[in-house]
Motif scaffolding. Structure first.
Motif, PDB file in Angstrom:
ATOM      1  N   ILE A  59      -5.298   2.603  -9.903  1.00  0.00           N
ATOM      2  CA  ILE A  59      -4.352   1.709  -9.959  1.00  0.00           C
ATOM      3  C   ILE A  59      -4.682   0.480 -10.976  1.00  0.00           C
ATOM      4  N   SER A  60      -5.712   0.018 -10.782  1.00  0.00           N
ATOM      5  CA  SER A  60      -6.446  -0.879 -11.594  1.00  0.00           C
ATOM      6  C   SER A  60      -6.500  -0.697 -13.044  1.00  0.00           C
ATOM      7  N   GLY A  62      -4.456   1.435 -14.570  1.00  0.00           N
ATOM      8  CA  GLY A  62      -3.179   1.651 -15.083  1.00  0.00           C
ATOM      9  C   GLY A  62      -2.879   3.268 -15.119  1.00  0.00           C
ATOM     10  N   LYS A  63      -3.659   4.086 -14.532  1.00  0.00           N
ATOM     11  CA  LYS A  63      -3.576   5.484 -14.663  1.00  0.00           C
ATOM     12  C   LYS A  63      -2.440   6.022 -13.686  1.00  0.00           C
ATOM     13  N   ASP A  65       0.890   5.109 -11.152  1.00  0.00           N
ATOM     14  CA  ASP A  65       2.083   4.302 -10.702  1.00  0.00           C
ATOM     15  C   ASP A  65       2.401   4.682  -9.499  1.00  0.00           C
ATOM     16  N   GLY A  70       4.559  -2.990 -11.638  1.00  0.00           N
ATOM     17  CA  GLY A  70       3.258  -3.143 -12.090  1.00  0.00           C
ATOM     18  C   GLY A  70       2.268  -3.102 -11.338  1.00  0.00           C
ATOM     19  N   HIS A  71       0.868  -3.454 -11.579  1.00  0.00           N
ATOM     20  CA  HIS A  71      -0.464  -3.095 -10.652  1.00  0.00           C
ATOM     21  C   HIS A  71      -0.539  -3.652  -9.341  1.00  0.00           C
ATOM     22  N   ASP A  74       1.993  -2.013  -7.140  1.00  0.00           N
ATOM     23  CA  ASP A  74       1.499  -0.682  -6.873  1.00  0.00           C
ATOM     24  C   ASP A  74       0.293  -0.851  -5.882  1.00  0.00           C
ATOM     25  N   LEU A  75      -0.406  -1.926  -5.883  1.00  0.00           N
ATOM     26  CA  LEU A  75      -1.665  -2.003  -5.012  1.00  0.00           C
ATOM     27  C   LEU A  75      -1.199  -2.392  -3.850  1.00  0.00           C
ATOM     28  N   TYR A 179     -10.172  -1.184  -6.538  1.00  0.00           N
ATOM     29  CA  TYR A 179      -9.422  -1.782  -7.464  1.00  0.00           C
ATOM     30  C   TYR A 179     -10.163  -2.909  -8.008  1.00  0.00           C
ATOM     31  N   SER A 183     -11.195  -3.411 -11.946  1.00  0.00           N
ATOM     32  CA  SER A 183     -10.648  -4.723 -12.820  1.00  0.00           C
ATOM     33  C   SER A 183     -12.026  -5.234 -13.472  1.00  0.00           C
TER      34      SER A 183
END
Length: 242
Positions: A59-60, A62-63, A65, A70-71, A74-75, A179, A183
């Motif tokens: 998720i961090s 961008g792989k 959704d 947005g991230h 999603d998280l 995550y 990042s």
């Protein structure tokens, strides 16, 4: 790559990248199903810790959704959905244990092994309510602690509260770890094999520690004399206060 060895042993399913490659954006929902099964359907070998860590990592980066937005969205969505999946798995395991009761301890199948139930019972005896929280971070215990609570007729309301805390905390800690590490170190997503090995090693630490303590206890008992019984209890007292 490190996980090539695992692939050659026929366990490529332990590699989260394999799941992502095969299922694409459906990987998240497959993972939620796996989390549910590991927590409630007696499959202790499923890679729960690894999947949670990888989901945070993906998720961090961008792989993956989960929902539009947005991230950050999603998280949050992932944390909520995965916590619910883990909690519902707990409830299923508890209800199975409550319905079938102590006779489960007399079974010794390929999946529902008597020694796992006995060890988890000892863990429950030691930690009480907190076992439903601490046990989330211990492989095998995570799978069997809820059924042991059901077998012991733990009060349902108390179980639901502590199980909910444990499920949420487990998902939160492991997923956020993936995550934020993803990042902080963007290249980590390209080295998911090394990250997977690290999280697997981390999850094994509690098991090794408990084994070491048990071994020390047995050695001390042998020195104390032959009349000291260790690890003889193979059942569960339904009147125990948990």
């Amino acid at each position: 790559m490190i996980l090539d060895v695992i692939h050659l042993m026929g366990a490529s399913w332990m590699d989260p990248q394999w799941w992502l490659d095969h299922f694409g954006q459906q990987f998240f929902w497959v993972s939620a199903g796996i989390i549910f099964a590991e927590c409630g359907l007696f499959f202790p070998f499923l890679p729960g810790d690894t999947l949670l860590f990888a989901l945070g990592l993906f998720i961090s980066g961008g792989k993956l959704d989960v929902v539009p937005g947005g991230h950050g969205v999603d998280l949050v969505a992932a944390l909520v959905i995965l916590s619910i999946a883990a909690f519902l798995g707990n409830v299923v395991g508890y209800e199975i244990g409550r319905k079938l009761g102590p006779p489960l301890f007399e079974r010794d199948g390929r999946i529902l092994k008597k020694k796992y139930l006995t060890q988890t019972h000892a863990f429950f005896e030691k930690y009480g309510n907190a076992a439903l929280v601490i046990g989330r971070f211990v492989p095998f215990v995570r799978t069997y602690v809820t059924v042991v609570a059901g077998i012991g007729q733990m009060q349902r309301r108390r179980f639901l509260i502590w199980s909910g805390v444990g499920a949420g905390l487990w998902v939160l800690v492991v997923t956020l770890l993936g995550y934020f590490l993803g990042s902080a170190f963007p290249g980590l997503g390209s080295n998911i094999d090394k990250a997977t090995i690290a999280i697997l090693a981390f999850s094994v630490i509690p098991v090794v520690y408990e084994w070491w303590k048990h071994r020390r206890h047995r050695a001390a008992a042998r020195r104390a004399g032959p009349h000291v019984a260790v690890g003889q209890d193979s059942g569960i007292d339904s009147d125990v206060e948990v």
